[in-house]
Design a protein around this motif. Structure first.
Motif, PDB file in Angstrom:
ATOM      1  N   PHE A 293       0.848  -1.186   0.000  1.00  0.00           N
ATOM      2  CA  PHE A 293       0.000   0.000   0.000  1.00  0.00           C
ATOM      3  C   PHE A 293       0.888   1.242   0.000  1.00  0.00           C
TER       4      PHE A 293
ATOM      5  N   THR B 196     -17.803  -7.638  -5.995  1.00  0.00           N
ATOM      6  CA  THR B 196     -16.957  -7.625  -4.795  1.00  0.00           C
ATOM      7  C   THR B 196     -17.385  -8.754  -3.863  1.00  0.00           C
ATOM      8  N   LEU B 197     -16.399  -9.537  -3.463  1.00  0.00           N
ATOM      9  CA  LEU B 197     -16.654 -10.682  -2.592  1.00  0.00           C
ATOM     10  C   LEU B 197     -16.369 -10.342  -1.137  1.00  0.00           C
ATOM     11  N   ALA B 198     -15.384  -9.493  -0.961  1.00  0.00           N
ATOM     12  CA  ALA B 198     -14.893  -9.195   0.384  1.00  0.00           C
ATOM     13  C   ALA B 198     -14.011  -7.960   0.294  1.00  0.00           C
TER      14      ALA B 198
ATOM     15  N   VAL C 138     -10.463 -16.739  -0.685  1.00  0.00           N
ATOM     16  CA  VAL C 138     -10.679 -15.305  -0.485  1.00  0.00           C
ATOM     17  C   VAL C 138     -10.040 -14.852   0.826  1.00  0.00           C
TER      18      VAL C 138
ATOM     19  N   HIS D  32      -6.293 -14.298   0.506  1.00  0.00           N
ATOM     20  CA  HIS D  32      -6.036 -13.045  -0.226  1.00  0.00           C
ATOM     21  C   HIS D  32      -6.270 -11.820   0.675  1.00  0.00           C
ATOM     22  N   GLU D  33      -7.392 -11.800   1.369  1.00  0.00           N
ATOM     23  CA  GLU D  33      -7.704 -10.624   2.200  1.00  0.00           C
ATOM     24  C   GLU D  33      -6.739 -10.491   3.372  1.00  0.00           C
TER      25      GLU D  33
ATOM     26  N   HIS E 296      -3.875  -8.524   2.336  1.00  0.00           N
ATOM     27  CA  HIS E 296      -4.134  -7.073   2.422  1.00  0.00           C
ATOM     28  C   HIS E 296      -4.044  -6.580   3.871  1.00  0.00           C
TER      29      HIS E 296
ATOM     30  N   HIS F  98      -1.689  -5.657  -4.581  1.00  0.00           N
ATOM     31  CA  HIS F  98      -1.856  -6.696  -5.586  1.00  0.00           C
ATOM     32  C   HIS F  98      -0.539  -7.024  -6.280  1.00  0.00           C
TER      33      HIS F  98
ATOM     34  N   TYR G  21      -2.683 -11.865  -6.739  1.00  0.00           N
ATOM     35  CA  TYR G  21      -3.095 -11.486  -8.095  1.00  0.00           C
ATOM     36  C   TYR G  21      -4.578 -11.116  -8.045  1.00  0.00           C
ATOM     37  N   PRO G  22      -4.953  -9.987  -8.683  1.00  0.00           N
ATOM     38  CA  PRO G  22      -6.307  -9.448  -8.442  1.00  0.00           C
ATOM     39  C   PRO G  22      -7.439 -10.074  -9.251  1.00  0.00           C
ATOM     40  N   THR G  23      -7.383 -11.359  -9.491  1.00  0.00           N
ATOM     41  CA  THR G  23      -8.502 -12.030 -10.178  1.00  0.00           C
ATOM     42  C   THR G  23      -8.698 -13.426  -9.617  1.00  0.00           C
ATOM     43  N   ILE G  24      -9.946 -13.772  -9.401  1.00  0.00           N
ATOM     44  CA  ILE G  24     -10.259 -15.159  -9.056  1.00  0.00           C
ATOM     45  C   ILE G  24     -11.560 -15.483  -9.761  1.00  0.00           C
TER      46      ILE G  24
HETATM   47  N1  TQI Z   1     -12.187  -7.429  -3.216  1.00  0.00           N
HETATM   48  C1  TQI Z   1     -11.135  -6.577  -3.623  1.00  0.00           C
HETATM   49  C2  TQI Z   1      -9.784  -7.257  -3.313  1.00  0.00           C
HETATM   50  O1  TQI Z   1      -9.638  -7.771  -2.204  1.00  0.00           O
HETATM   51  C3  TQI Z   1     -11.180  -5.265  -2.891  1.00  0.00           C
HETATM   52  C4  TQI Z   1     -10.074  -4.383  -3.379  1.00  0.00           C
HETATM   53  C5  TQI Z   1      -9.957  -3.826  -4.584  1.00  0.00           C
HETATM   54  C6  TQI Z   1      -8.914  -4.063  -2.683  1.00  0.00           C
HETATM   55  N2  TQI Z   1      -8.767  -3.151  -4.655  1.00  0.00           N
HETATM   56  C7  TQI Z   1      -8.126  -3.292  -3.523  1.00  0.00           C
HETATM   57  C8  TQI Z   1      -8.476  -4.360  -1.422  1.00  0.00           C
HETATM   58  C9  TQI Z   1      -6.874  -2.847  -3.142  1.00  0.00           C
HETATM   59  C10 TQI Z   1      -7.234  -3.890  -1.027  1.00  0.00           C
HETATM   60  C11 TQI Z   1      -6.428  -3.141  -1.897  1.00  0.00           C
HETATM   61  O2  TQI Z   1      -8.947  -7.275  -4.180  1.00  0.00           O
HETATM   62  S1  TQI Z   1     -12.713  -8.602  -4.199  1.00  0.00           S
HETATM   63  C12 TQI Z   1     -10.028 -11.317  -5.128  1.00  0.00           C
HETATM   64  C13 TQI Z   1      -9.175 -11.600  -6.303  1.00  0.00           C
HETATM   65  C14 TQI Z   1     -11.627  -9.914  -4.120  1.00  0.00           C
HETATM   66  C15 TQI Z   1     -10.853 -10.220  -5.179  1.00  0.00           C
HETATM   67  O3  TQI Z   1     -13.936  -9.041  -3.618  1.00  0.00           O
HETATM   68  O4  TQI Z   1     -12.767  -8.122  -5.535  1.00  0.00           O
HETATM   69  C16 TQI Z   1      -9.990 -12.098  -4.018  1.00  0.00           C
HETATM   70  C17 TQI Z   1     -11.593 -10.692  -3.005  1.00  0.00           C
HETATM   71  F1  TQI Z   1      -7.964 -11.238  -6.102  1.00  0.00           F
HETATM   72  F2  TQI Z   1      -9.108 -12.870  -6.561  1.00  0.00           F
HETATM   73  F3  TQI Z   1      -9.645 -11.015  -7.334  1.00  0.00           F
HETATM   74  C18 TQI Z   1     -10.767 -11.793  -2.932  1.00  0.00           C
HETATM   75 CL1  TQI Z   1      -9.000 -13.501  -3.933  1.00  0.00          CL
END
Ligand code: TQI
Ligand code: ZN
Ligand code: ZN
Length: 169
Positions: free
Chosen positions: A5, A83-85, A123, A126-127, A130, A136, A145-148
């Motif tokens: 960050f 958005t999942l979390a 998830v 990943h969280e 953060h 990411h 990696y920002p996709t699942i």
């Molecule tokens: N949530 C986003 C994420 O956790 C929220 C977010 C976007 C974020 N940009 C951010 C959080 C920058 C912190 C910093 O990335 S999500 C994935 C992944 C999400 C996405 O719901 O889109 C996962 C949650 F990476 F796979 F796309 C879990 Cl594993």
């Protein structure tokens, strides 16, 4: 490649243990709680930080809860998928999950009958990245990696995740 960050925030130098707690209003069962425990363990194995569950929700370092729609922090959830979390950078500690998802906490998500099924541990890992200070990654195999995709499971930290977190802890 991993990222941090802005300003590279982290939990305080010398932090050996972080506590986590579940929102008591959610009434989560032990199966769900153990998924978070396993996810924390993955990061504990590659850092000098350990994680301990506490019943004291208000004073825990990391506060976990499931919410739907607008839940009071200016970042409303959006229903199924999207958005999942979300989790915030150190040392905020808020870790929120969208109640609307078809969370899979046990069994094989790739065999789930619901096409929207989302693997909770994937998830959570990943969280937690953060929550500890990772942004990411550009590496596709990385947890950060920002996709699942729905109905996939990805819980093993990649070398890139480990290298990133070991810069911080
Ligand atoms: N949530 C986003 C994420 O956790 C929220 C977010 C976007 C974020 N940009 C951010 C959080 C920058 C912190 C910093 O990335 S999500 C994935 C992944 C999400 C996405 O719901 O889109 C996962 C949650 F990476 F796979 F796309 C879990 Cl594993
Ligand atoms: Zn929230
Ligand atoms: Zn993310």
């Amino acid at each position: 490649h991993y990222s941090f960050f802005e300003g590279q925030p982290r939990w305080q130098e010398g932090t050996e243990e972080l506590t986590y707690a579940f929102d008591p209003d959610n009434g989560l069962d032990d199966t769900i709680k153990s998924v978070f425990g396993n996810a924390f363990k993955r990061w504990a194995e590659v850092t000098t930080i350990s994680f301990r569950e506490t019943a004291s929700y208000l004073t825990a370092d990391i506060r976990i809860g499931f919410y739907s729609g607008d839940h009071g922090d200016g970042e409303p959830f959006d229903g199924v998928l999207g958005t999942l979390a979300h989790a915030f950078s150190p040392t905020n500690g808020r870790f929120h999950l969208d109640q609307a998802e078809d969370w899979v906490a046990s069994g094989d998500v790739t065999k789930a009958s619901l096409s929207n099924a989302v693997d909770l541990e994937s998830v959570a890992v990943h969280e937690i990245g953060h929550l500890l200070g990772l942004g990411h990654s550009s590496v596709e195999e990385a947890i950060m990696y920002p996709t699942i995709t729905a109905r996939t499971r990805k819980v093993e930290l990649a070398d890139d995740d480990i290298q990133g977190i070991q810069v911080l802890y």
